[in-house]
Design an enzyme around this catalytic site. Sequence first.
Site, PDB file in Angstrom:
ATOM      1  N   HIS A   3      10.776 -21.930  29.012  1.00 18.06           N
ATOM      2  CA  HIS A   3      10.941 -20.498  28.723  1.00 18.06           C
ATOM      3  C   HIS A   3      10.327 -20.232  27.348  1.00 18.06           C
ATOM      4  O   HIS A   3      10.690 -20.879  26.363  1.00 18.06           O
ATOM      5  CB  HIS A   3      12.419 -20.102  28.736  1.00 18.06           C
TER       6      HIS A   3
ATOM      7  N   GLU B  26      12.250 -19.693  23.844  1.00 21.61           N
ATOM      8  CA  GLU B  26      13.220 -20.706  23.411  1.00 21.61           C
ATOM      9  C   GLU B  26      12.484 -21.707  22.520  1.00 21.61           C
ATOM     10  O   GLU B  26      12.019 -22.754  22.966  1.00 21.61           O
ATOM     11  CB  GLU B  26      13.857 -21.359  24.633  1.00 21.61           C
TER      12      GLU B  26
ATOM     13  N   HIS C 188      16.160 -26.681  26.020  1.00 18.39           N
ATOM     14  CA  HIS C 188      16.231 -25.222  26.109  1.00 18.39           C
ATOM     15  C   HIS C 188      17.137 -24.676  25.010  1.00 18.39           C
ATOM     16  O   HIS C 188      17.860 -25.416  24.337  1.00 18.39           O
ATOM     17  CB  HIS C 188      16.820 -24.792  27.459  1.00 18.39           C
TER      18      HIS C 188
ATOM     19  N   GLU D 204      20.933 -27.393  26.632  1.00 11.14           N
ATOM     20  CA  GLU D 204      21.009 -26.074  26.000  1.00 11.14           C
ATOM     21  C   GLU D 204      21.506 -26.299  24.571  1.00 11.14           C
ATOM     22  O   GLU D 204      22.646 -26.688  24.348  1.00 11.14           O
ATOM     23  CB  GLU D 204      21.959 -25.157  26.773  1.00 11.14           C
TER      24      GLU D 204
END
Length: 332
Positions: free
Chosen positions: A53, A56, A148, A211
């Site tokens: 993404h 990010e 991420h 994450e």
Amino acid sequence: MQDFLEQTLSGEPPAKFSGRNDQLSWQWLDDGILELTPVNASSLALVISAGVHGNETAPVEILNQLVSQLLAGERPLLPRLLVILGNPAALRENKRYLRCDVNRLFGGRWQQYEDSPEARRAWRLEQAMETFWQAGSSDEVRWHLDLHTAIRGSWHTRFGVMPLRETPWPEDFLHWLAAAGMEALVFHRAPGGTFTHYSSQLFNAASCTLELGKALPFGSNDLSQFAAARDALAAILSGDALPQYAEEPLRYRVSQQITRLSGAFVLHMSNDTLNFTAFPQGKLLAEDGEKRYFVQQAREYVMFPNPNVAPGQRAGLMLVEDNAHNEATGAG
């Protein structure tokens, strides 16, 4: 070779496509795809991806720092390594994606979408990963770490999302995730179109979507907040000591998925709802025409709530705690 990230963001091919130092040889395979091979043979083949993404950016900056040190010969390299910046076009625009979400397209799902840069990129990344692992020995250990940051804030600042896996998770992999600062691990129970599900399902890799914080533009990240993850990455790359950690990550498993089916979809959560917010049994979570989503267990936690996804896409996951494991290990 100049800075890997700068070269990727430039959109231009490098002046040299390969090189070596005393520790490794390297080869630029494609835009944002770099293979590094250690001088000495290794039992581990490691794929580290970031920037799937494009908004990010902190994991991209961390990964680039480590790659720069490797290319400069400032640290040794132990595993065979494939480094991937997933969506360079979106990184250049500081956008999550340009046409569609790359991390829903893996496992051949890109074939179901109209021709787009993201669909072509997912296909190229699948090719690169397959070629990389096929080049290794049959007994090579395979790890895939996909880095991420999240759109929303979270009650757990750093957490890992584990794809569906039929065999037990390697203990050294779970130990590494704890050392990387993961406060929680979420275990999928269904297949998906993510990069980590692809690597786990097709290549039996130990894979995790990490994450690591909140999505911010380049230059706005406080990288000191990512110290545990950076140090754990350095350890697996170069044989440094793993960071110490006090507690095992809490474990959750996915209990249900909220899917946006149409333009009538309504998510009954505020825009500032944090990941891992708890909801009681019977709570109406979302509705889409006549379809209703309710909390089914005594308590469920939301992850990745997003009402703005395209129809047919995931608008949120609901989780339950793995109480037996958490109580047995004293996690939390």
